[in-house]
Write a protein that holds these residues in place. Structure first.
Motif, PDB file in Angstrom:
ATOM      1  N   VAL A  21       6.054 -12.071   8.453  1.00 10.93           N
ATOM      2  CA  VAL A  21       4.698 -12.193   7.892  1.00 10.93           C
ATOM      3  C   VAL A  21       3.681 -11.525   8.820  1.00 10.93           C
ATOM      4  N   ASP A  22       2.493 -11.217   8.271  1.00  9.55           N
ATOM      5  CA  ASP A  22       1.442 -10.596   9.082  1.00  9.55           C
ATOM      6  C   ASP A  22       1.153 -11.436  10.313  1.00  9.55           C
ATOM      7  N   GLY A  23       1.159 -10.783  11.488  1.00  8.25           N
ATOM      8  CA  GLY A  23       0.814 -11.493  12.721  1.00  8.25           C
ATOM      9  C   GLY A  23       2.002 -12.130  13.423  1.00  8.25           C
ATOM     10  N   GLY A  47       4.132 -10.741  15.198  1.00  7.47           N
ATOM     11  CA  GLY A  47       4.373 -10.091  16.493  1.00  7.47           C
ATOM     12  C   GLY A  47       5.403  -8.974  16.443  1.00  7.47           C
ATOM     13  N   LYS A  48       5.608  -8.405  15.250  1.00  4.98           N
ATOM     14  CA  LYS A  48       6.641  -7.368  15.117  1.00  4.98           C
ATOM     15  C   LYS A  48       6.417  -6.176  16.029  1.00  4.98           C
ATOM     16  N   THR A  49       5.159  -5.719  16.084  1.00  6.66           N
ATOM     17  CA  THR A  49       4.914  -4.478  16.829  1.00  6.66           C
ATOM     18  C   THR A  49       5.133  -4.686  18.333  1.00  6.66           C
ATOM     19  N   ILE A  77      -0.481   8.512   3.212  1.00  3.14           N
ATOM     20  CA  ILE A  77      -0.429   7.452   2.186  1.00  3.14           C
ATOM     21  C   ILE A  77      -0.850   6.116   2.817  1.00  3.14           C
ATOM     22  N   ARG A  78      -0.443   5.897   4.054  1.00  4.87           N
ATOM     23  CA  ARG A  78      -0.815   4.660   4.758  1.00  4.87           C
ATOM     24  C   ARG A  78      -2.335   4.467   4.763  1.00  4.87           C
ATOM     25  N   LYS A  79      -3.052   5.585   5.036  1.00  3.72           N
ATOM     26  CA  LYS A  79      -4.524   5.468   5.102  1.00  3.72           C
ATOM     27  C   LYS A  79      -5.055   4.950   3.772  1.00  3.72           C
ATOM     28  N   LEU A 137       2.935   3.727  -4.304  1.00  5.29           N
ATOM     29  CA  LEU A 137       2.555   4.465  -3.088  1.00  5.29           C
ATOM     30  C   LEU A 137       3.450   4.088  -1.908  1.00  5.29           C
ATOM     31  N   PHE A 138       3.744   2.784  -1.759  1.00  6.85           N
ATOM     32  CA  PHE A 138       4.650   2.378  -0.674  1.00  6.85           C
ATOM     33  C   PHE A 138       6.025   3.033  -0.874  1.00  6.85           C
ATOM     34  N   ALA A 139       6.482   3.068  -2.140  1.00  6.85           N
ATOM     35  CA  ALA A 139       7.805   3.653  -2.411  1.00  6.85           C
ATOM     36  C   ALA A 139       7.776   5.166  -2.173  1.00  6.85           C
ATOM     37  N   ALA A 157       5.829   6.820  -0.060  1.00 12.54           N
ATOM     38  CA  ALA A 157       5.813   7.040   1.393  1.00 12.54           C
ATOM     39  C   ALA A 157       7.233   6.876   1.938  1.00 12.54           C
ATOM     40  N   ARG A 158       7.928   5.870   1.413  1.00 14.66           N
ATOM     41  CA  ARG A 158       9.291   5.562   1.895  1.00 14.66           C
ATOM     42  C   ARG A 158      10.274   6.686   1.559  1.00 14.66           C
ATOM     43  N   ALA A 159      10.154   7.238   0.362  1.00 17.67           N
ATOM     44  CA  ALA A 159      11.077   8.308  -0.048  1.00 17.67           C
ATOM     45  C   ALA A 159      11.001   9.466   0.950  1.00 17.67           C
ATOM     46  N   ASP A 186       9.484  -0.548  12.023  1.00 20.57           N
ATOM     47  CA  ASP A 186       8.581  -1.688  11.869  1.00 20.57           C
ATOM     48  C   ASP A 186       8.222  -1.791  10.376  1.00 20.57           C
ATOM     49  N   ARG A 187       8.819  -2.706   9.668  1.00 18.47           N
ATOM     50  CA  ARG A 187       8.744  -2.932   8.223  1.00 18.47           C
ATOM     51  C   ARG A 187       9.502  -1.856   7.437  1.00 18.47           C
ATOM     52  N   PHE A 188      10.052  -2.291   6.282  1.00 21.02           N
ATOM     53  CA  PHE A 188      10.750  -1.350   5.397  1.00 21.02           C
ATOM     54  C   PHE A 188      10.765  -1.952   4.003  1.00 21.02           C
ATOM     55  N   SER A 240       9.557  -5.405   2.888  1.00 24.77           N
ATOM     56  CA  SER A 240       8.110  -5.664   2.811  1.00 24.77           C
ATOM     57  C   SER A 240       7.604  -5.428   1.391  1.00 24.77           C
ATOM     58  N   SER A 241       8.144  -4.421   0.710  1.00 25.98           N
ATOM     59  CA  SER A 241       7.703  -4.180  -0.670  1.00 25.98           C
ATOM     60  C   SER A 241       8.137  -5.321  -1.579  1.00 25.98           C
ATOM     61  N   ILE A 242       9.372  -5.790  -1.382  1.00 27.67           N
ATOM     62  CA  ILE A 242       9.862  -6.888  -2.232  1.00 27.67           C
ATOM     63  C   ILE A 242       9.003  -8.141  -1.994  1.00 27.67           C
ATOM     64  N   VAL A 243       8.659  -8.357  -0.710  1.00 28.57           N
ATOM     65  CA  VAL A 243       7.888  -9.544  -0.344  1.00 28.57           C
ATOM     66  C   VAL A 243       6.416  -9.435  -0.787  1.00 28.57           C
ATOM     67  N   TYR A 244       5.769  -8.319  -0.442  1.00 26.95           N
ATOM     68  CA  TYR A 244       4.317  -8.212  -0.677  1.00 26.95           C
ATOM     69  C   TYR A 244       3.993  -7.825  -2.119  1.00 26.95           C
ATOM     70  N   GLN A 245       4.615  -6.745  -2.625  1.00 26.59           N
ATOM     71  CA  GLN A 245       4.280  -6.329  -3.987  1.00 26.59           C
ATOM     72  C   GLN A 245       5.016  -7.199  -5.010  1.00 26.59           C
ATOM     73  N   GLY A 246       6.233  -7.616  -4.656  1.00 26.13           N
ATOM     74  CA  GLY A 246       6.984  -8.492  -5.558  1.00 26.13           C
ATOM     75  C   GLY A 246       6.505  -9.931  -5.412  1.00 26.13           C
TER      76      GLY A 246
END
Ligand code: TYD
Length: 426
Positions: free
Chosen positions: A226-228, A230-232, A264-266, A284-286, A288-290, A310-312, A315-321
């Motif tokens: 989740v956000d915060g 400490g992944k980075t 795309i990130r921006k 857009l996330f997909a 960028a990933r491709a 750092d994320r893959f 994250s799309s399944i969790v956040y967008q799904g």
């Protein structure tokens, strides 16, 4: 196989101890307000006894040099000895030789006790049949004597080292020698000593000692949470440790990791909403990933690197799904196209309560567009991660991210190292 017994020197042959030695010498000199010599001069500290180097290269009298040595140890004992780096491919070479039943030993000028500690810390001790270094009673043991302590009977042995002392030691004992020119030894001096062979790189050493060694294996590691959570910070620490352990790492992140995906990130993380609908965000996330998978991830894994991302896709399944409420099936579908065969080998899941994680994050930086979504949204991300973990118990390695930073690193790194070894990634 040319040899069925291989004796290695430690510093400059198996490991690069320069970072720790430089830092400890600088620490001692600064504490004494003594001028710190340039790196070229400091390099001369690698090898000879310390007090001798302080006297010779810093112009100290004997008493001052002894004081400098004590200060050096003040840092070396708790920290400096770990600031070492296993040369790339060495772990794989030792593993391959051991598998073939080759006798392996270390003969080093570094105190025996410290050498064993270093080999254990870097998980290399398991490969050696014997280790010899000076013990408190014999600080002036020469290389030939040290080799004789580990030399087995009835085997064709070779000594591998980076200094003229290693080559002479081998000659004194009547065995062959390999000079490695990637270490600290002055190349002319070590070549003038007349080694049987010499090599410029660890790759060349592998080719000489074990010609049919398996190709370097790559591995794809992702970090999720989740956000915060400490992944980075953890990705930084894990990258540094992997490099020290002799792995070649390619560090990357999502969204991003290559110029098109960074553009795309921006757009997706811009603070102004711009009315972006959830479907656009997911595509857009997909997209960028491709690009990232084809341009960066797959080529790096193919080259035998450890890709640390750092994320893959999770994250799309969790956040967008899970969190935005789009169909998870559709998210999986569009990402199938993005991924090709770019599926992570392992995912370090930094597991933590979402509110505690966000509070930690907001204490250090302003929220981005996704972090502004509020507590309910973030609670859904936590639930969705938990569900993904249940679905992928093999790929997900859960790490307790609520612990103190160094403890999280230790837990994550040890779990990853175990996976790498189980996967034959050395
Ligand atoms: P980032 O600044 O990298 O934050 P973090 O350190 O938490 O990873 O921002 C990434 C944000 O993008 C994060 O809130 C999660 C989100 N995201 C998605 O919604 N979907 C995705 O597929 C990816 C990769 C990230």
């Amino acid at each position: 196989m040319l040899y069925d017994a291989v004796i290695f020197d430690l510093d400059g042959t198996l490991t690069d101890s320069q970072p720790g030695i430089f830092a400890c010498a600088q620490y001692a000199l600064k504490k004494m307000n003594w001028p710190v010599p340039d790196d070229r001069t400091l390099r001369r500290f690698l090898g000879p006894p310390l007090a001798e180097s302080f006297a010779r290269y810093c112009g100290m009298d004997e008493e001052t040099a002894v004081r400098a040595t004590a200060l050096y140890r003040e840092r070396y004992i708790p920290i400096g000895w770990k600031e070492n780096q296993v040369f790339p491919r060495i772990r794989a070479l030792l593993h391959a030789l051991k598998e073939k039943g080759v006798y392996l030993a270390v003969a080093t000028g570094k105190p025996e006790h410290t050498s064993i500690e270093i080999l254990k810390y870097f998980d290399l001790f398991q490969y050696f049949d014997a280790v010899a270094g000076p013990t408190p009673g014999d600080l002036h043991a020469d290389k030939g004597q040290l080799i004789s302590r580990v030399l087995p009977k009835g085997k064709k042995a070779v000594m591998v080292g980076d200094t003229a002392g290693d080559i002479k030691g081998a000659q004194d004992m009547g065995i062959d020698s390999i000079a490695v020119l990637y270490g600290y030894g002055e190349n002319e001096e070590v070549l003038a000593a007349g080694p049987t062979h010499f090599v410029d790189t660890t790759e060349a050493l592998c080719a000489l000692l074990c010609p049919d060694m398996p190709k370097k294996k790559g591995y794809f590691v992702t970090l999720e949470g989740v956000d915060g959570c400490g992944k980075t910070t953890q990705a930084d620490a894990i990258q540094a440790l992997l490099t020290q352990f002799g792995y070649t790492v390619h560090r990357t992140r999502e969204p991003g990791g290559c110029p098109i995906a960074e553009e795309i990130r921006k757009i997706v993380l811009a603070k102004e909403d711009g009315g972006m609908c959830a479907e656009t965000e997911a595509l857009l996330f997909a997209a960028a990933r491709a690009q990232h998978v084809r341009q960066v991830i797959l080529p790096a894994v193919k080259e035998g690197k450890i890709v640390l991302c750092d994320r893959f896709v999770d994250s799309s399944i969790v956040y967008q799904g899970g969190a935005r409420g789009l169909s998870r099936e559709w998210i999986k579908e569009i990402n199938k196209v993005a991924l090709e065969e770019g599926v992570p080998d392992v995912t370090l899941y930094l597991r933590m309560d979402h509110s505690a994680a966000l509070a930690r994050r907001l204490a250090v930086s302003a929220p981005d567009r996704i972090e502004q979504m509020g507590d309910k949204f973030l609670a859904r991300t936590e639930e969705a991660y938990e569900a993904l973990y249940q679905e992928n118990p093999q790929r997900f390695l859960p790490i307790n991210a609520a612990q103190e930073k160094d403890q999280v690193t230790e837990e994550a790194f040890q779990a990853l190292l175990k996976r790498l070894q189980e996967g034959g990634v050395l």
